[in-house]
Design an enzyme around this catalytic site. Structure first.
Site, PDB file in Angstrom:
ATOM      1  N   SER A   1     -19.983 -21.110   1.183  1.00 41.30           N
ATOM      2  CA  SER A   1     -21.221 -20.592   0.595  1.00 41.30           C
ATOM      3  C   SER A   1     -22.265 -21.688   0.321  1.00 41.30           C
ATOM      4  O   SER A   1     -23.449 -21.476   0.602  1.00 41.30           O
ATOM      5  CB  SER A   1     -20.918 -19.813  -0.687  1.00 41.30           C
ATOM      6  OG  SER A   1     -20.196 -18.656  -0.367  1.00 41.30           O
TER       7      SER A   1
ATOM      8  N   LYS B   1     -12.919 -12.613 -10.233  1.00 40.38           N
ATOM      9  CA  LYS B   1     -13.747 -11.443  -9.918  1.00 40.38           C
ATOM     10  C   LYS B   1     -13.643 -10.313 -10.946  1.00 40.38           C
ATOM     11  O   LYS B   1     -14.580  -9.533 -11.093  1.00 40.38           O
ATOM     12  CB  LYS B   1     -13.406 -10.905  -8.524  1.00 40.38           C
ATOM     13  CG  LYS B   1     -13.942 -11.784  -7.409  1.00 40.38           C
ATOM     14  CD  LYS B   1     -13.734 -11.132  -6.053  1.00 40.38           C
ATOM     15  CE  LYS B   1     -14.155 -12.072  -4.939  1.00 40.38           C
ATOM     16  NZ  LYS B   1     -14.047 -11.468  -3.612  1.00 40.38           N
TER      17      LYS B   1
ATOM     18  N   ASP C   1     -18.975  -7.379  -1.811  1.00 38.34           N
ATOM     19  CA  ASP C   1     -17.835  -7.368  -0.871  1.00 38.34           C
ATOM     20  C   ASP C   1     -17.763  -6.048  -0.118  1.00 38.34           C
ATOM     21  O   ASP C   1     -17.475  -6.009   1.076  1.00 38.34           O
ATOM     22  CB  ASP C   1     -16.516  -7.589  -1.626  1.00 38.34           C
ATOM     23  CG  ASP C   1     -16.281  -9.059  -1.955  1.00 38.34           C
ATOM     24  OD1 ASP C   1     -16.847  -9.926  -1.260  1.00 38.34           O
ATOM     25  OD2 ASP C   1     -15.531  -9.334  -2.907  1.00 38.34           O
TER      26      ASP C   1
ATOM     27  N   ALA D   1      -3.381  -3.531  -1.241  1.00 33.12           N
ATOM     28  CA  ALA D   1      -3.863  -2.803  -2.418  1.00 33.12           C
ATOM     29  C   ALA D   1      -4.424  -3.775  -3.456  1.00 33.12           C
ATOM     30  O   ALA D   1      -4.376  -3.515  -4.653  1.00 33.12           O
ATOM     31  CB  ALA D   1      -2.730  -1.971  -3.008  1.00 33.12           C
TER      32      ALA D   1
ATOM     33  N   GLY E   1      -7.816  -6.693  -4.388  1.00 35.65           N
ATOM     34  CA  GLY E   1      -9.264  -6.581  -4.586  1.00 35.65           C
ATOM     35  C   GLY E   1     -10.003  -6.226  -3.306  1.00 35.65           C
ATOM     36  O   GLY E   1     -10.911  -5.380  -3.313  1.00 35.65           O
TER      37      GLY E   1
ATOM     38  N   ASN F   1       0.649   0.197   1.134  1.00 36.69           N
ATOM     39  CA  ASN F   1       0.976  -1.108   0.576  1.00 36.69           C
ATOM     40  C   ASN F   1       2.475  -1.209   0.355  1.00 36.69           C
ATOM     41  O   ASN F   1       3.138  -0.224   0.041  1.00 36.69           O
ATOM     42  CB  ASN F   1       0.246  -1.299  -0.762  1.00 36.69           C
ATOM     43  CG  ASN F   1       0.295  -2.734  -1.236  1.00 36.69           C
ATOM     44  OD1 ASN F   1       0.030  -3.650  -0.450  1.00 36.69           O
ATOM     45  ND2 ASN F   1       0.638  -2.946  -2.500  1.00 36.69           N
TER      46      ASN F   1
HETATM   47  P1  NAP Z   1      -4.754  -9.767  -3.216  1.00 37.30           P
HETATM   48  O1  NAP Z   1      -5.482  -9.160  -4.342  1.00 37.30           O
HETATM   49  O2  NAP Z   1      -3.773 -10.869  -3.451  1.00 37.30           O
HETATM   50  O3  NAP Z   1      -3.959  -8.560  -2.452  1.00 37.30           O
HETATM   51  C1  NAP Z   1      -3.172  -8.834  -1.338  1.00 37.30           C
HETATM   52  C2  NAP Z   1      -2.508  -7.530  -0.866  1.00 37.30           C
HETATM   53  O4  NAP Z   1      -1.803  -7.841   0.329  1.00 37.30           O
HETATM   54  C3  NAP Z   1      -1.513  -6.948  -1.853  1.00 37.30           C
HETATM   55  O5  NAP Z   1      -1.614  -5.558  -1.827  1.00 37.30           O
HETATM   56  C4  NAP Z   1      -0.179  -7.414  -1.286  1.00 37.30           C
HETATM   57  O6  NAP Z   1       0.884  -6.506  -1.505  1.00 37.30           O
HETATM   58  C5  NAP Z   1      -0.453  -7.434   0.181  1.00 37.30           C
HETATM   59  N1  NAP Z   1       0.408  -8.413   0.846  1.00 37.30           N
HETATM   60  C6  NAP Z   1       0.506  -9.755   0.593  1.00 37.30           C
HETATM   61  N2  NAP Z   1       1.394 -10.315   1.425  1.00 37.30           N
HETATM   62  C7  NAP Z   1       1.901  -9.315   2.201  1.00 37.30           C
HETATM   63  C8  NAP Z   1       2.861  -9.278   3.225  1.00 37.30           C
HETATM   64  N3  NAP Z   1       3.507 -10.382   3.656  1.00 37.30           N
HETATM   65  N4  NAP Z   1       3.145  -8.096   3.804  1.00 37.30           N
HETATM   66  C9  NAP Z   1       2.526  -6.964   3.409  1.00 37.30           C
HETATM   67  N5  NAP Z   1       1.590  -6.929   2.416  1.00 37.30           N
HETATM   68  C10 NAP Z   1       1.278  -8.106   1.831  1.00 37.30           C
HETATM   69  O7  NAP Z   1      -5.741 -10.306  -2.115  1.00 37.30           O
HETATM   70  P2  NAP Z   1      -7.240  -9.796  -1.791  1.00 37.30           P
HETATM   71  O8  NAP Z   1      -8.217 -10.541  -2.594  1.00 37.30           O
HETATM   72  O9  NAP Z   1      -7.247  -8.318  -1.826  1.00 37.30           O
HETATM   73  O10 NAP Z   1      -7.397 -10.310  -0.284  1.00 37.30           O
HETATM   74  C11 NAP Z   1      -6.605  -9.795   0.758  1.00 37.30           C
HETATM   75  C12 NAP Z   1      -6.978 -10.476   2.066  1.00 37.30           C
HETATM   76  O11 NAP Z   1      -8.311 -10.078   2.420  1.00 37.30           O
HETATM   77  C13 NAP Z   1      -7.047 -12.006   1.900  1.00 37.30           C
HETATM   78  O12 NAP Z   1      -5.863 -12.594   2.290  1.00 37.30           O
HETATM   79  C14 NAP Z   1      -8.192 -12.426   2.808  1.00 37.30           C
HETATM   80  O13 NAP Z   1      -7.697 -12.864   4.041  1.00 37.30           O
HETATM   81  C15 NAP Z   1      -8.988 -11.153   3.009  1.00 37.30           C
HETATM   82  N6  NAP Z   1     -10.355 -11.270   2.446  1.00 37.30           N
HETATM   83  C16 NAP Z   1     -11.353 -11.493   3.325  1.00 37.30           C
HETATM   84  C17 NAP Z   1     -12.659 -11.599   2.875  1.00 37.30           C
HETATM   85  C18 NAP Z   1     -13.753 -11.847   3.893  1.00 37.30           C
HETATM   86  O14 NAP Z   1     -14.883 -12.199   3.510  1.00 37.30           O
HETATM   87  N7  NAP Z   1     -13.477 -11.641   5.149  1.00 37.30           N
HETATM   88  C19 NAP Z   1     -12.954 -11.441   1.518  1.00 37.30           C
HETATM   89  C20 NAP Z   1     -11.895 -11.186   0.640  1.00 37.30           C
HETATM   90  C21 NAP Z   1     -10.614 -11.107   1.120  1.00 37.30           C
HETATM   91  P3  NAP Z   1       1.657  -6.407  -2.907  1.00 37.30           P
HETATM   92  O15 NAP Z   1       0.795  -5.530  -3.768  1.00 37.30           O
HETATM   93  O16 NAP Z   1       2.927  -5.764  -2.520  1.00 37.30           O
HETATM   94  O17 NAP Z   1       1.812  -7.797  -3.411  1.00 37.30           O
END
Ligand code: NAP
Length: 460
Positions: free
Chosen positions: A220, A267, A303, A324, A326, A346
C-alpha cells in the site's frame, strides 16, 4: 496557496469564503456565480433548458480555469461528484469541508430558487444528497468544520488555526520518533522523516498509513505514494507495524493522520475507535479503511468491493465460498449484493454456520461442494499460498461454465487457478481484489477516482 471550500448547499461556503478572501486580501470566486456569468443565464434556467449534465460541464470548465494561487473558492455542492473537478480543485489548495446537520441545511436553504435534484421534499432531498456526497466531501477535505453551531468568524478562526498548526513541526517530529521505534525499514523511515520534518513542513494534504501487525510486506505505501504523485495529492503515506492498537491510535490522533488502511489483526478491533461505521462495514463486521473528518473517525470496508467489482456483470446464480474468516465475510456480502445464492463451506463447520446465520445463506463443510450446482467459486482460505501450495478442489470438480476467483494473491497464479484454466473456467486472480479495494480506498482517502488499470500498472 488557494483555499477551496466544499460542502452541501447551506453550509456557509459563500459567506465564509468571501470573509476569508477579505481577511487575506485576495480574490474570491463562487463557482456558481461564475457559471451564471459565463452562461449568461441563471442556474435554474440552465437546469430547466439544458439539464443537469450541461450545468456540470459548465462547472467543470469554470473549475479548470480558476487561478491556481492566491484565491478563495466556494464550490457548488455537487462539484465533488466529478473526480476531475476534485483533482483540479485540490492541486496546491487547502480544501475545507463545511458541513452542518441536515435539518440546519434544510432550514438555511428554505425558499431557495435552485432547482430540486430529486422528487423528494426539500428537507428529505437535503439529507439524501448530503448522504451520497458525504464520503466524497470527507475524502477531498484537508479540514472538516461543522458550521451548524458556529458563527462565520469562529469557522474562519478554526481554518486559520489549522493553517498555523500545519507550519509547526511538533506533531510531525513526534510522529517520526514513534515510527523510528517500529520495525520500519531504515531507508523508508529516513525518506518519511525528511519529507515531514524538512523545510516544507507537514504535507499540505496530510499523513496516511497502513496499520497492522505485520504490515512490513504491504504494498500500500508504494501504491498510494505513486497514486498521490499522479493525482497531485501532496500527502505522505507510510506504514505502522506495531502490536498494540491503542498505541497506534494515540500516535494517529496526536499527529492528526488523515486516513488509514487497516490490515490483520486489527480489522475488527479498530471498530471501537471509530465514531461512525458504514452499514457495509457493520454487516461484514470489519473495517479496513478509516478516514478522519474533524475529530471523528469514520470506518468503512472496501474489501467487499474488491470481491464485487471483478465479478460485476456475472449472471446471478449459485456461489460457493470456501473459508469462513474475514475475507469470506466480505465475499459473501459482495456475492449477495450481486444477487447470488451463497453457500459457505468451511472445515470448521461452526464458523461456516455463524456466517450463514449472520448473512442468511447456506453452510456446510467442503465435502458438500456440488460442481453441477455451482456457478461461482471463491476461495477465501489460505490454501494455495506460496510455500503451502495445494487447492481446495481437484480437477474433476470444475466445469467450463464456472467462474473461479481465488483470493490468494501470492502467487498470482495458484494451483486452483491452474486447474480452473485447464477446465476452461473464467479465472480471476487474488490481485484483482487488492486492486479494486485500493481503488475504493483512494476515492475515500482523497475524493479522487483512479482507473483499475493505473493501479495494476503500479503493482506490476
Ligand atoms: P482467516 O480469517 O484466518 O480465515 C481463514 C479461513 O481459511 C478459515 O475459515 C480457515 O478455516 C480456513 N483455512 C485455513 N487453512 C485451511 C486449510 N488448510 N484447509 C481448509 N481451510 C483452511 O483469513 P482471512 O483474513 O479470511 O483470509 C483468507 C485468505 O484470503 C488469506 O489467506 C489471503 O490469501 C486471502 N485474502 C486476500 C486478499 C486480497 O486482497 N486478495 C485480502 C484478504 C485476504 P478454520 O475456520 O477451520 O480455521
Amino acid at each position: 496557496m488557494r483555499i477551496v471550500l466544499i460542502g452541501p448547499r447551506g453550509s456557509g461556503k459563500t459567506t465564509i469564503g468571501a470573509l476569508i478572501a477579505e481577511n487575506l486580501g485576495c480574490r474570491f470566486f463562487d463557482t456558481d456565480v461564475v457559471v451564471e456569468e459565463m452562461e449568461g443565464i441563471s442556474i435554474p434556467a440552465i437546469f430547466a433548458e439544458q439539464g443537469e449534465p450541461a450545468f456540470r460541464d459548465a462547472e467543470t470548465a469554470v473549475i479548470r480555469n480558476l487561478p491556481p494561487d492566491g484565491a478563495v473558492v466556494a464550490t457548488g455542492g455537487g462539484a465533488v461528484l466529478r473526480s476531475s473537478n476534485v483533482q483540479a480543485l485540490r492541486a496546491g489548495s487547502l480544501t475545507v469541508f463545511l458541513d452542518a446537520d441536515a435539518s440546519i441545511l434544510a432550514a438555511r436553504t428554505g425558499g431557495s430558487s435552485r432547482p430540486p435534484l430529486t422528487s423528494l421534499s426539500p428537507a428529505e432531498e437535503v439529507a439524501a444528497v448530503r448522504t451520497v456526497r458525504l464520503p466524497l466531501y470527507r475524502g477531498a477535505a484537508d479540514l472538516c468544520v461543522d458550521t451548524g453551531l458556529l458563527s462565520p468568524e469562529a469557522v474562519i478562526r478554526r481554518i486559520e488555526t489549522f493553517m498555523e498548526e500545519r507550519q509547526l513541526p511538533v506533531a510531525g517530529r513526534e510522529f517520526v520518533t514513534f515510527l523510528e521505534q517500529t520495525r520500519m525499514e531504515r531507508g523508508e523511515w529516513r525518506s518519511v522523516e525528511e519529507r515531514i520534518c524538512g523545510r516544507e513542513g507537514m504535507p499540505l494534504h496530510g499523513l496516511y498509513a497502513v496499520i497492522g501487525n505485520p504490515c512490513l510486506h504491504s504494498r500500500s505505501p508504494e501504491l498510494f505514494t505513486a497514486l498521490f504523485a499522479t493525482c497531485g495529492v501532496d500527502g505522505v503515506y507510510t506504514r505502522i507495524e506495531w502490536a498494540d492498537l491503542n498505541t497506534i491510535m494515540t500516535a494517529v490522533r496526536t499527529a492528526g493522520l488523515k486516513a488509514l488502511s487497516v490490515t490483520i489483526p486489527f480489522k475488527s478491533d479498530i471498530m471501537q475507535y471509530c465514531d461512525e461505521i458504514t452499514t457495509d462495514a457493520q454487516a461484514i463486521g470489519a473495517v479496513n479503511t478509516v478516514v478522519r473528518c474533524g475529530d471523528r473517525f469514520v470506518g468503512t470496508n472496501t474489501d467487499w468491493m474488491g470481491v464485487r467489482q471483478p465479478l460485476a456483470g456475472t449472471a446471478p446464480g449459485n456461489a460457493v465460498v470456501f473459508g469462513a474468516g474475514g475475507a469470506a465475510r466480505a465475499a459473501v456480502y459482495a456475492l449477495q449484493d450481486l444477487g447470488m445464492d451463497v453457500m459457505v463451506l468451511n472445515r470448521t463447520s461452526k464458523r461456516a454456520q455463524r456466517i450463514a446465520c449472520d448473512f442468511g445463506c447456506e453452510s456446510g463443510t467442503p465435502d458438500a461442494y456440488d460442481p453441477e450446482g455451482t456457478d461461482v467459486i471463491v476461495n477465501a482460505t489460505p490454501v494455495g499460498m506460496e510455500g503451502r501450495g495445494g487447492s481446495m478442489l481437484v480437477a474433476d470438480d470444475l466445469r467450463a461454465q464456472q467462474t473461479v476467483f481465488d483470493l490468494v494473491y501470492t502467487p498470482p497464479e495458484t494451483e486452483l487457478l491452474r486447474q480452473a484454466r485447464a477446465a476452461g473456467c473464467r479465472c480471476i486472480r487474488g490481485t484483482e481484489m487488492f486492486v479494486y479495494q485500493a481503488q475504493e480506498q483512494m476515492r475515500l482517502f482523497t475524493g479522487i477516482g483512479v482507473d483499475a488499470a493505473q493501479i495494476r500498472e503500479i503493482l506490476e
